[in-house]
Scaffold this motif. Structure first.
Motif, PDB file in Angstrom:
ATOM      1  N   GLU A  77       0.860  -1.178   0.000  1.00 40.08           N
ATOM      2  CA  GLU A  77       0.000   0.000   0.000  1.00 40.08           C
ATOM      3  C   GLU A  77       0.895   1.224   0.000  1.00 40.08           C
ATOM      4  OE1 GLU A  77      -3.607   1.904   2.753  1.00 40.08           O
ATOM      5  OE2 GLU A  77      -2.585   0.060   3.348  1.00 40.08           O
ATOM      6  N   MET A  78       0.557   2.212  -0.832  1.00 38.75           N
ATOM      7  CA  MET A  78       1.343   3.441  -0.854  1.00 38.75           C
ATOM      8  C   MET A  78       0.445   4.579  -1.296  1.00 38.75           C
ATOM      9  SD  MET A  78       5.103   4.090  -2.420  1.00 38.75           S
ATOM     10  CE  MET A  78       6.133   5.300  -1.585  1.00 38.75           C
ATOM     11  N   ASP A  79       0.063   5.398  -0.357  1.00 31.99           N
ATOM     12  CA  ASP A  79      -0.845   6.515  -0.596  1.00 31.99           C
ATOM     13  C   ASP A  79      -0.138   7.772  -0.085  1.00 31.99           C
ATOM     14  OD1 ASP A  79      -2.933   8.222  -0.970  1.00 31.99           O
ATOM     15  OD2 ASP A  79      -4.295   7.259   0.448  1.00 31.99           O
ATOM     16  N   VAL A  80       0.600   8.419  -1.001  1.00 33.25           N
ATOM     17  CA  VAL A  80       1.503   9.506  -0.603  1.00 33.25           C
ATOM     18  C   VAL A  80       0.721  10.808  -0.466  1.00 33.25           C
ATOM     19  CG1 VAL A  80       3.679  10.677  -1.090  1.00 33.25           C
ATOM     20  CG2 VAL A  80       3.347   8.323  -1.833  1.00 33.25           C
ATOM     21  N   ARG A  81       0.151  10.981   0.695  1.00 32.47           N
ATOM     22  CA  ARG A  81      -0.557  12.212   1.057  1.00 32.47           C
ATOM     23  C   ARG A  81      -0.691  12.217   2.571  1.00 32.47           C
ATOM     24  NH1 ARG A  81      -5.937  10.938   2.279  1.00 32.47           N
ATOM     25  NH2 ARG A  81      -6.524   8.823   1.685  1.00 32.47           N
ATOM     26  N   PRO A  82      -0.808  13.385   3.187  1.00 30.67           N
ATOM     27  CA  PRO A  82      -0.984  13.409   4.643  1.00 30.67           C
ATOM     28  C   PRO A  82      -2.160  12.536   5.067  1.00 30.67           C
ATOM     29  CG  PRO A  82      -0.524  15.611   3.834  1.00 30.67           C
ATOM     30  CD  PRO A  82      -0.728  14.747   2.618  1.00 30.67           C
ATOM     31  N   GLY A  83      -1.903  11.617   5.967  1.00 35.41           N
ATOM     32  CA  GLY A  83      -2.920  10.670   6.405  1.00 35.41           C
ATOM     33  C   GLY A  83      -2.907   9.372   5.635  1.00 35.41           C
ATOM     34  N   GLY A  84      -2.226   9.340   4.480  1.00 32.66           N
ATOM     35  CA  GLY A  84      -2.129   8.122   3.691  1.00 32.66           C
ATOM     36  C   GLY A  84      -1.139   7.146   4.301  1.00 32.66           C
ATOM     37  N   ARG A  85      -1.283   5.862   3.939  1.00 25.18           N
ATOM     38  CA  ARG A  85      -0.426   4.832   4.515  1.00 25.18           C
ATOM     39  C   ARG A  85       0.564   4.293   3.495  1.00 25.18           C
ATOM     40  NH1 ARG A  85      -3.001   0.154   7.985  1.00 25.18           N
ATOM     41  NH2 ARG A  85      -3.569  -0.574   5.904  1.00 25.18           N
ATOM     42  N   TRP A  86       1.695   3.847   4.047  1.00 23.87           N
ATOM     43  CA  TRP A  86       2.716   3.132   3.275  1.00 23.87           C
ATOM     44  C   TRP A  86       2.982   1.839   4.033  1.00 23.87           C
ATOM     45  CZ3 TRP A  86       8.523   4.787   3.548  1.00 23.87           C
ATOM     46  CH2 TRP A  86       9.305   3.897   2.812  1.00 23.87           C
ATOM     47  N   ARG A  87       2.592   0.731   3.438  1.00 21.70           N
ATOM     48  CA  ARG A  87       2.708  -0.566   4.100  1.00 21.70           C
ATOM     49  C   ARG A  87       3.630  -1.453   3.277  1.00 21.70           C
ATOM     50  NH1 ARG A  87      -0.890  -5.061   4.111  1.00 21.70           N
ATOM     51  NH2 ARG A  87      -2.260  -3.901   2.711  1.00 21.70           N
TER      52      ARG A  87
ATOM     53  N   SER B 153       6.500  -3.209   8.101  1.00 21.94           N
ATOM     54  CA  SER B 153       6.310  -1.879   8.683  1.00 21.94           C
ATOM     55  C   SER B 153       5.074  -1.218   8.105  1.00 21.94           C
ATOM     56  CB  SER B 153       7.522  -0.985   8.422  1.00 21.94           C
ATOM     57  OG  SER B 153       8.659  -1.430   9.125  1.00 21.94           O
ATOM     58  N   ILE B 154       4.459  -0.383   8.909  1.00 24.02           N
ATOM     59  CA  ILE B 154       3.354   0.463   8.463  1.00 24.02           C
ATOM     60  C   ILE B 154       3.718   1.902   8.791  1.00 24.02           C
ATOM     61  CG2 ILE B 154       0.929   1.072   8.767  1.00 24.02           C
ATOM     62  CD1 ILE B 154       0.354  -1.784   9.534  1.00 24.02           C
ATOM     63  N   ALA B 155       3.699   2.740   7.771  1.00 19.53           N
ATOM     64  CA  ALA B 155       4.015   4.155   7.953  1.00 19.53           C
ATOM     65  C   ALA B 155       2.790   4.979   7.556  1.00 19.53           C
ATOM     66  CB  ALA B 155       5.216   4.562   7.113  1.00 19.53           C
ATOM     67  N   THR B 156       2.547   6.047   8.291  1.00 19.07           N
ATOM     68  CA  THR B 156       1.467   6.980   7.979  1.00 19.07           C
ATOM     69  C   THR B 156       2.084   8.339   7.698  1.00 19.07           C
ATOM     70  OG1 THR B 156      -0.063   5.805   9.441  1.00 19.07           O
ATOM     71  CG2 THR B 156      -0.660   8.046   8.782  1.00 19.07           C
ATOM     72  N   TYR B 157       1.821   8.850   6.499  1.00 17.98           N
ATOM     73  CA  TYR B 157       2.404  10.137   6.125  1.00 17.98           C
ATOM     74  C   TYR B 157       1.787  11.260   6.955  1.00 17.98           C
ATOM     75  CZ  TYR B 157       4.445   7.808   2.070  1.00 17.98           C
ATOM     76  OH  TYR B 157       5.166   6.980   1.251  1.00 17.98           O
ATOM     77  N   THR B 158       2.653  12.118   7.489  1.00 21.47           N
ATOM     78  CA  THR B 158       2.193  13.274   8.256  1.00 21.47           C
ATOM     79  C   THR B 158       2.385  14.581   7.499  1.00 21.47           C
ATOM     80  OG1 THR B 158       4.360  13.386   9.347  1.00 21.47           O
ATOM     81  CG2 THR B 158       2.618  12.131  10.460  1.00 21.47           C
ATOM     82  N   ALA B 159       3.308  14.602   6.549  1.00 25.69           N
ATOM     83  CA  ALA B 159       3.545  15.804   5.737  1.00 25.69           C
ATOM     84  C   ALA B 159       4.128  15.389   4.401  1.00 25.69           C
ATOM     85  CB  ALA B 159       4.495  16.773   6.444  1.00 25.69           C
ATOM     86  N   VAL B 160       3.673  16.032   3.352  1.00 26.33           N
ATOM     87  CA  VAL B 160       4.183  15.782   2.007  1.00 26.33           C
ATOM     88  C   VAL B 160       4.343  17.133   1.318  1.00 26.33           C
ATOM     89  CG1 VAL B 160       3.769  14.710  -0.234  1.00 26.33           C
ATOM     90  CG2 VAL B 160       3.040  13.532   1.859  1.00 26.33           C
ATOM     91  N   ALA B 161       5.581  17.523   1.087  1.00 26.33           N
ATOM     92  CA  ALA B 161       5.886  18.757   0.360  1.00 26.33           C
ATOM     93  C   ALA B 161       6.601  18.357  -0.918  1.00 26.33           C
ATOM     94  CB  ALA B 161       6.755  19.690   1.201  1.00 26.33           C
ATOM     95  N   ASP B 162       5.935  18.477  -2.050  1.00 24.32           N
ATOM     96  CA  ASP B 162       6.439  17.956  -3.303  1.00 24.32           C
ATOM     97  C   ASP B 162       7.886  18.348  -3.552  1.00 24.32           C
ATOM     98  OD1 ASP B 162       4.109  16.703  -3.856  1.00 24.32           O
ATOM     99  OD2 ASP B 162       3.420  18.103  -5.398  1.00 24.32           O
ATOM    100  N   HIS B 163       8.705  17.305  -3.797  1.00 26.07           N
ATOM    101  CA  HIS B 163      10.109  17.473  -4.169  1.00 26.07           C
ATOM    102  C   HIS B 163      10.949  18.137  -3.084  1.00 26.07           C
ATOM    103  CE1 HIS B 163       7.856  17.298  -8.041  1.00 26.07           C
ATOM    104  NE2 HIS B 163       8.771  16.365  -8.269  1.00 26.07           N
ATOM    105  N   ARG B 164      10.396  18.234  -1.849  1.00 28.97           N
ATOM    106  CA  ARG B 164      11.164  18.839  -0.765  1.00 28.97           C
ATOM    107  C   ARG B 164      11.240  17.943   0.470  1.00 28.97           C
ATOM    108  NH1 ARG B 164       7.721  22.935  -2.103  1.00 28.97           N
ATOM    109  NH2 ARG B 164       6.735  22.961  -0.047  1.00 28.97           N
TER     110      ARG B 164
END
Length: 442
Positions: free
Chosen positions: A56-66, A81-92
């Motif tokens: 699973e990979m949903d690259v947005r705040p609140g999205g999960r990466w499993r 591992s399960i990761a939950t995105y808290t911040a996504v700043a494009d290319h930064r």
């Protein structure tokens, strides 16, 4: 030199952090792609000698990466591992809360915040990873697990990927894929090519959109073709628990992208989902072309094991992905056991193992269609014209199943693709596309 720019590993016990940094000759845009594209991540994530699977990979705040990493020689248990995105700043910057998980994908420890920053450096870029831990004990556990060394090796592997041209043959680039958000919030990645009436190509078990690239290209001469990564595959999400009905929602969303109506096509095991979607979506479906659906409706072939889905799920949960592929090949396809060792030497075996969890997914969809009993008469209501193609060199049970489908639906034409077998949908896309084109376009 500041830890934020220096290449290397810094264990800061005063701040309970790990910091790992690498500088690359590639631009920030390419490094960002490698961190945010699921297929790209599988090619470098994890230490040397380990293989990654992204569920699973949903690259947005609140999205999960499993994800899961496992040694290719099976010398150790997989690490999940399960990761939950808290911040996504494009290319930064990417920031996420990471947690180890057990075989049931339940976190077995507290989460530790991690940030990845991308900084241009002249002609290249720097990627810096900082992992924060709640206390010294948690940091020590990470050190004992060689997390920093694993990150460092992974970033070294990333350098090998970034050194390749982004148009290297066979490489999937996120810029070639678009995404949509399905009804339940899941990200679905898709590719749209060609022009003309719309047709959606639905892939088979254990493959993403690249598995049907040949038929998609062949059809694009006369159709606007949409191929996509089904749930649990490629760059699309995979929320749990899996529900086959959500895959129909995904197809409905793709039809909206196509303009409100489309034909559907698939081969082998993907035909079950295709029929379910056509029945649920009614007038939005203009026609179907099915190639060799593997229905088992009599005793001409042994039925699917009654506990097939449960057994596959248990194998994957135990990290036995290769065994799951072997079980599918021997118990469902009927491959003699003595052929399996040679098959395991082919690179395609590892690709199937990466998607081994999808055997249980498609097994749920195909329930009631491979039991050695007549097809259910109340499962589908489809008015759109349907072609069911059978290879002239195919197995007799496939032809029996095709005629069984024709007997329960009002507008089914059984076609024969002379001189071809079950593999034609993938290995001979041009004659398959010609037959589909003739049927759907008249």
């Amino acid at each position: 030199m500041s830890p934020q720019t220096a290449d290397g590993i810094v264990v800061d016990r005063s701040a309970n952090t790990l910091h790992i940094s690498r500088t690359y000759t590639a631009a920030v845009e390419r490094a960002w792609w490698a961190w945010t594209d699921a297929e790209a991540l599988t090619r470098w994530w994890g230490p040397q000698g380990w293989a990654a699977t992204v569920y699973e990979m949903d690259v947005r705040p609140g999205g999960r990466w499993r994800f899961e990493i496992a040694p290719v020689d099976a010398s150790a248990e997989p690490v999940r591992s399960i990761a939950t995105y808290t911040a996504v700043a494009d290319h930064r910057e990417l920031a996420y809360d990471d947690a180890f998980a057990d075989a049931a994908w339940q976190p077995d420890s507290g989460a530790f915040p991690t940030s990845v920053t991308f900084t241009p450096t002249g002609q290249g870029c720097n990627a810096s990873v900082t992992a924060h831990f709640p206390d010294g004990q948690a940091l020590q556990r990470a050190v004992d697990l060689q997390m920093a060394d694993g990150y460092a090796e992974a970033l070294d592997r990333l350098g090998g990927l970034l050194d390749h041209s982004p148009t290297h043959e066979g490489e999937t680039i996120m810029s070639e894929l678009s995404t949509l958000t399905s009804a339940d919030g899941t990200t679905i990645a898709y590719q749209k090519t060609g022009s003309g009436p719309a047709i959606i190509v639905i892939s088979n078990v254990a493959e993403d959109h690249t598995g049907v690239a040949g038929i998609a290209e062949a059809l694009s001469k006369d159709f606007t073709v949409i191929s996509f990564d089904r749930r649990g595959r490629g760059a699309s999400g995979d929320p749990q628990p899996y529900d086959p009905a959500r895959e129909i929602d995904d197809i409905a969303a793709l039809i909206e992208i196509a303009g409100g109506s489309a034909a559907l096509t698939s081969g082998s095991g993907g035909c079950g989902l295709t029929l379910d979607a056509a029945s649920a979506l009614g007038d939005k479906i203009t026609g179907l072309y099915l190639y060799e659906p593997p229905f088992i409706v009599d005793d001409s072939k042994p039925p699917a094991p009654a506990d097939y889905v449960q057994h596959q799920s248990a194998l994957v949960a135990a990290g036995k992905r290769s065994e799951a592929v072997e079980y599918f090949m021997t118990e469902m396809i009927g491959v003699p056991a003595e052929y399996i060792p040679a098959m395991k030497q082919d690179p395609s075996w590892d690709a199937m193992a990466a998607y081994a969890h999808t055997y249980a997914y498609d097994g749920q969809i195909m329930r009631g269609l491979q039991d050695g009993k007549p097809l259910p008469t109340d499962r589908w209501s489809i008015k759109a014209p349907i072609a069911v193609a059978v290879g002239g060199n195919g197995e007799p049970f496939i032809r029996t199943g095709a005629h069984a489908l024709a007997a329960i639906l009002p507008d089914v034409t059984v076609l024969t693709l002379a001189d071809h077998d079950h593999s034609a949908f993938w290995m001979a896309p041009e004659p398959v596309a010609d037959q589909a084109r003739t049927f759907l376009l008249g």
